[in-house]
Design an enzyme around this catalytic site. Structure first.
Site, PDB file in Angstrom:
ATOM      1  N   TYR A 268       0.960  -1.130  -0.156  1.00 32.16           N
ATOM      2  CA  TYR A 268       0.093   0.135   0.076  1.00 32.16           C
ATOM      3  C   TYR A 268       0.876   1.313  -0.010  1.00 32.16           C
ATOM      4  CZ  TYR A 268      -3.638   3.003   2.018  1.00 32.16           C
ATOM      5  OH  TYR A 268      -4.187   4.083   2.522  1.00 32.16           O
TER       6      TYR A 268
ATOM      7  N   GLY B 202      13.763  -7.366  34.519  1.00 35.61           N
ATOM      8  CA  GLY B 202      15.092  -6.712  34.888  1.00 35.61           C
ATOM      9  C   GLY B 202      16.460  -6.850  33.913  1.00 35.61           C
TER      10      GLY B 202
ATOM     11  N   ARG C  37      11.206 -16.165  39.408  1.00 36.00           N
ATOM     12  CA  ARG C  37      12.132 -15.241  39.863  1.00 36.00           C
ATOM     13  C   ARG C  37      12.008 -14.941  41.573  1.00 36.00           C
ATOM     14  NH1 ARG C  37      17.469 -13.591  39.500  1.00 36.00           N
ATOM     15  NH2 ARG C  37      17.464 -11.334  39.829  1.00 36.00           N
TER      16      ARG C  37
ATOM     17  N   GLN D 224      11.272  -4.045  32.068  1.00 30.78           N
ATOM     18  CA  GLN D 224      11.461  -3.887  33.424  1.00 30.78           C
ATOM     19  C   GLN D 224      11.214  -4.797  34.435  1.00 30.78           C
ATOM     20  OE1 GLN D 224      12.759  -0.845  34.088  1.00 30.78           O
ATOM     21  NE2 GLN D 224      12.878  -1.148  36.408  1.00 30.78           N
TER      22      GLN D 224
ATOM     23  N   GLU E 288       0.046   3.875  10.369  1.00 31.38           N
ATOM     24  CA  GLU E 288      -1.359   3.950  10.042  1.00 31.38           C
ATOM     25  C   GLU E 288      -1.922   5.133  11.042  1.00 31.38           C
ATOM     26  OE1 GLU E 288      -2.913   2.287   7.940  1.00 31.38           O
ATOM     27  OE2 GLU E 288      -4.969   2.597   8.184  1.00 31.38           O
ATOM     28  N   GLY E 289      -0.947   6.508  10.890  1.00 24.45           N
ATOM     29  CA  GLY E 289      -1.362   7.393  11.682  1.00 24.45           C
ATOM     30  C   GLY E 289      -0.759   7.523  12.987  1.00 24.45           C
ATOM     31  N   THR E 290       0.069   8.521  13.141  1.00 25.21           N
ATOM     32  CA  THR E 290       0.680   8.427  14.530  1.00 25.21           C
ATOM     33  C   THR E 290      -0.285   8.500  15.693  1.00 25.21           C
ATOM     34  OG1 THR E 290       0.985  10.854  14.797  1.00 25.21           O
ATOM     35  CG2 THR E 290       2.675   9.632  13.770  1.00 25.21           C
TER      36      THR E 290
ATOM     37  N   GLY F 230       2.340  12.487   4.828  1.00 24.84           N
ATOM     38  CA  GLY F 230       2.298  11.245   5.843  1.00 24.84           C
ATOM     39  C   GLY F 230       0.598  11.083   6.132  1.00 24.84           C
TER      40      GLY F 230
END
Lengths: 546, 263
Positions: free
Chosen positions: A126, A345, A272, A342, A369-371, A134
């Protein structure tokens, strides 16, 4: 198109999952990611009608496809994203590339191209984006000039450059947006067309298994039969007509990537051992890194499903809703992937675990697809019109219906969702009265607050439903606790951020706390921690570490 | 030639969890799959169908959502699908289940081969296949890893403790299939799943197959499940190192300490 029956859809998803289990394991994806390599053979198999034929979902039955509905496409996109967002993007580009054709193509064009895409397993791209165009396609520079023979139009010559085109270097056929004398128009362009060549494959931050390339057109001749719809100037209308639908697909990408990362984190947290026990038993860990993400993702799922069902029911457009779905799901997916690193870790920061790659991949969903900033603007514009048109009743009516829902189903947080909607109505009205929408920052922020209120509304509504869809992995009491947590947060955030926005911009002093029911919103935060405790414990049960 | 393959929908054992407090299975979020042994039997049946142009019927018993495994069979190549589903069937043990399936197979009419998985991964009884054969008074061969048709003979390779046997059988007969280690389950393509909706599919109840109420469901079942619980976790084994005499001494010490040597 209505969606297919649940059993058929689940069988297709099983086939897809089993294909991935066999072929797309972590080491394979990791190597391709490191080498920035498009797995052509994988896409070929995924399009092979005798192996998977994923692309057929988008092709109507009469052209050899299976006429999938939005709900089906959402589920396939979610599972694809859980496997690899780069591969998902390669498939999505074909979905997207056929859209101008489905929306605007003549019957002959659909017959010709759709049949070929279905039967010959063609990879489609596309091509709309350019260096200066944009989401704002007004500055489109690629030209389509008339080619005449004996004074009669026989075709077009395309000249210009496209950039960041998914499947750009590997597609068999391209739908290309160009400015014709009669306005912007879509053209079908086959690979190998003289004067057309793809550029180098981009070296990207993430989705590195997706081929992304620029395209160059230098007087590339396209026969007039390849002008989609046969009439010039329909390009933008055709592009916009499917935003509701295509944004649901990207929303599903955010959802899938987010859940994949979160599942890794939930399982890791049970193994953990730190400070005498598993991380999964520590509130400081779960209530920061796990539970809020699960809640946000499930809120996004509820919203995606609502919009998918409405589109499948025949509603057209739904551009604002598509933007809300895309915005909420991809923001949540991206944040979840970040939190998953995070949560693991040091391990999360290495490439031995998948979350590092998911995080890099997921970021694109906030951009393409558009910000998401364009989404904030689109959401604001859409709902601002509603606010003005209804003289401020839009969110008051939503609040009223939530209040009634709360009387029937007091366990889904509809009271908080009602307060969220009511607070939003007050904030929007105050913005109108004080003409604060002249500040772009406020309009974008309103886009975010609108998204929060609408997700809280839909989550509460669907959490109260008699039957859940097959996608909900949790018992009713758990999903309802998630809805409560979401609504609590939405109400608090809308009220607090709304006050900050208005006081930050208003010229006169104003006390909004009472109008926003701030005290009630605060008081109704009661029970938040025990809800989060329940969710944390059930997440552990649902995604048990082996 | 008409082949019937029996398939069962089971919870994915890799995902199965037991609620220790209530002693019941946690079903929420646990995906259902086709019993892997049945999947192998189904693929073998499809191979026979392709090689000998047989008619293939896939049959299952379960709640309405068990249609999924029947449709899987249809999508992979079966011609007909039957789901035996009725509230009256709930709680059936292996005897009642094999009675119900045998009644359905009688209703289908003349059949030549029945294939079953050797057992289901949820109950692990391996009784339903042989039960069907008994109800139908049909010869059976269990634990087969391969099956071929040679003109009128059916030739199977049956696994035994120290090798295998090649057995020839005449139709009609029932075979239960084991699952070889290198078995690669096939899954249907999207278009095959879509097209399977066009194939004949029937849902049959107790009345449809003429089953008698006293032989089905919980009441008609000789076996009653008392409770389900996860096996207790084994304690960690103690490894004894050193030479033979030293090790024997240590073991005898342990035996004495644990009172194993007292008469």
């Amino acid at each position: 198109m209505p969606s297919m029956d649940t059993i058929s859809r689940e069988l297709m998803l099983d086939s897809l999952r089993n294909y991935a289990k066999k072929n797309l394991f972590h080491e394979f994806l990791r190597e391709k990611d490191a080498n920035n390599e498009f797995p052509a053979e994988i896409l070929k198999e995924m399009y092979d009608q005798s192996i998977l034929g994923v692309h057929l979902l988008l092709i109507p039955k009469e052209y050899g496809g299976i006429s999938g509905g939005t709900f089906d496409v959402y589920r396939v996109c979610e599972i694809l994203a859980r496997i690899d967002l780069g591969i998902a993007t390669g498939v999505f580009a074909t979905f997207l590339g056929t859209d101008p054709l489905s929306v605007g193509g003549t019957d002959e064009q659909k017959e010709k191209w759709m049949t070929r895409i279905a039967k010959e397993n063609l990879l489609v791209a596309y091509a709309a984006t350019e260096a200066d165009a944009g989401s704002d396609l007004v500055n489109l520079r690629t030209r389509a000039e008339h080619v005449l023979k004996n004074g009669k139009l026989i075709g077009y010559k395309l000249t210009g450059n496209k950039q960041w085109i998914s499947n750009g270097g590997v597609a068999d056929v391209y739908s290309v947006l160009a400015m014709a004398p009669g306005g912007s128009s879509w053209f079908m362009v086959e690979k190998g067309t003289e004067g057309f060549s793809p550029n180098k494959h981009e070296d990207k931050h993430g989705i590195r298994l997706s081929n992304t390339a620029g395209l160059s057109f230098d007087n590339a001749y396209i026969p007039k039969e390849n002008l989609i719809g046969g009439v010039e100037g329909q390009g933008l209308t055709q592009a916009q007509a499917v935003f509701g639908y295509t944004r649901v697909m990207v929303a599903a990408f955010g959802l899938g990537a987010g859940w994949e990362a979160l599942e890794v984190a939930i399982k890791y947290s049970q193994q953990r051992i730190q400070g005498g026990g598993p991380l999964s038993d520590k509130q400081g860990y779960t209530h920061k890194l796990i539970v809020p993400n699960a809640v946000n993702l499930e809120a996004a799922r509820a919203y995606i499903e609502e919009i998918s069902e409405r589109l499948d029911g025949g509603e057209k457009g739904l551009q604002t809703e598509g933007a809300i779905a895309k915005y909420a799901a991809t923001e949540s997916g991206n944040k979840t992937a970040e939190d998953a690193i995070q949560a693991l870790g040091g391990y999360g920061y290495t490439k031995d675990f998948s979350v590092e790659k998911i995080k890099r991949d997921a970021k694109i969903t906030c951009i393409y697809e558009g910000t998401n900033e364009v989404m904030e603007m689109t959401i604001f514009r859409g709902r601002w019109q509603e606010h003005l048109k209804t003289r401020g009743r839009y969110y008051i009516d939503m609040a009223d219906s939530l209040q009634s829902l709360h009387l029937e189903s007091p366990e889904v947080g509809a009271d908080l969702a009602a307060l969220a909607a009511r607070a939003l109505a007050v904030i929007m009205e105050e913005c109108r009265a004080q003409r604060l929408t002249r500040h772009q920052h406020i309009t974008f922020k309103l886009g975010k607050l609108i998204s929060l209120a609408e997700l809280a509304f839909i989550f509460a509504k669907r959490a109260a439903a008699v039957e859940y869809t097959e996608t909900i992995k949790f018992d009713r009491n758990v999903w309802q606790a998630m809805s409560r947590v979401y609504a609590k947060n939405a109400a608090l955030q809308i009220a607090a951020e709304g006050i900050a926005l208005i006081l930050g911009a208003a010229e006169k002093d104003i006390d909004l706390a009472e109008a926003l029911n701030f005290n009630t919103i605060q008081a109704l935060q009661k029970g938040l921690i025990s809800d989060m405790d329940l969710i944390a414990s059930k997440l552990k049960d649902t995604f048990k570490a082996k | 030639m008409h082949i019937v393959v029996c398939v069962k929908q089971v919870p994915d054992s890799a995902e199965i969890k037991i609620d220790i407090e209530t002693g019941t299975l946690i079903r929420a979020g646990v995906p259902s799959i086709i019993n892997p042994y049945d999947h192998f039997a189904l693929q073998k049946a499809i191979e026979l169908k392709k090689a000998h142009k047989c008619k293939l019927t896939v049959i299952s018993m379960g709640p309405p959502q068990a249609k999924s495994v029947v449709q899987l069979g249809l999508a992979l190549g079966a011609d007909d699908g039957i789901l035996l589903s009725d509230r009256a069937f709930a709680g059936s043990d292996t005897w009642a289940t094999s009675y119900i399936i045998s009644k359905a197979i009688k209703k289908i009419g003349k059949i030549d081969i029945i294939l079953c998985g050797m057992q289901a991964i949820d109950g692990d009884t391996a009784q339903v296949g042989p039960g069907i054969a008994q109800h139908l008074a049909m010869p059976q061969v269990t634990f087969c890893e391969d099956i071929k048709i040679d003109s009128k003979k059916i030739i199977v390779r049956k696994l035994i403790d120290d090798g295998y046997e090649i057995i020839e059988a005449k139709s009609p007969a029932l075979f239960t299939m084991i699952m070889p280690k290198d078995f690669e389950p096939r899954y249907p393509a999207f278009l095959d799943i879509h097209n399977s909706l066009e194939k004949p599919y029937h849902q049959w109840s107790m009345c449809d197959i003429g089953a008698q109420e006293q032989y089905i469901g919980l009441k008609g079942s000789p076996t009653q499940v008392d409770r389900i619980y996860p096996p207790p976790k084994r304690e960690k084994a103690e490894m004894i190192s050193g030479g033979v005499s030293e090790a024997v001494e240590k073991i005898v010490d342990i035996f004495e300490k644990e009172n194993f040597l007292k008469i």
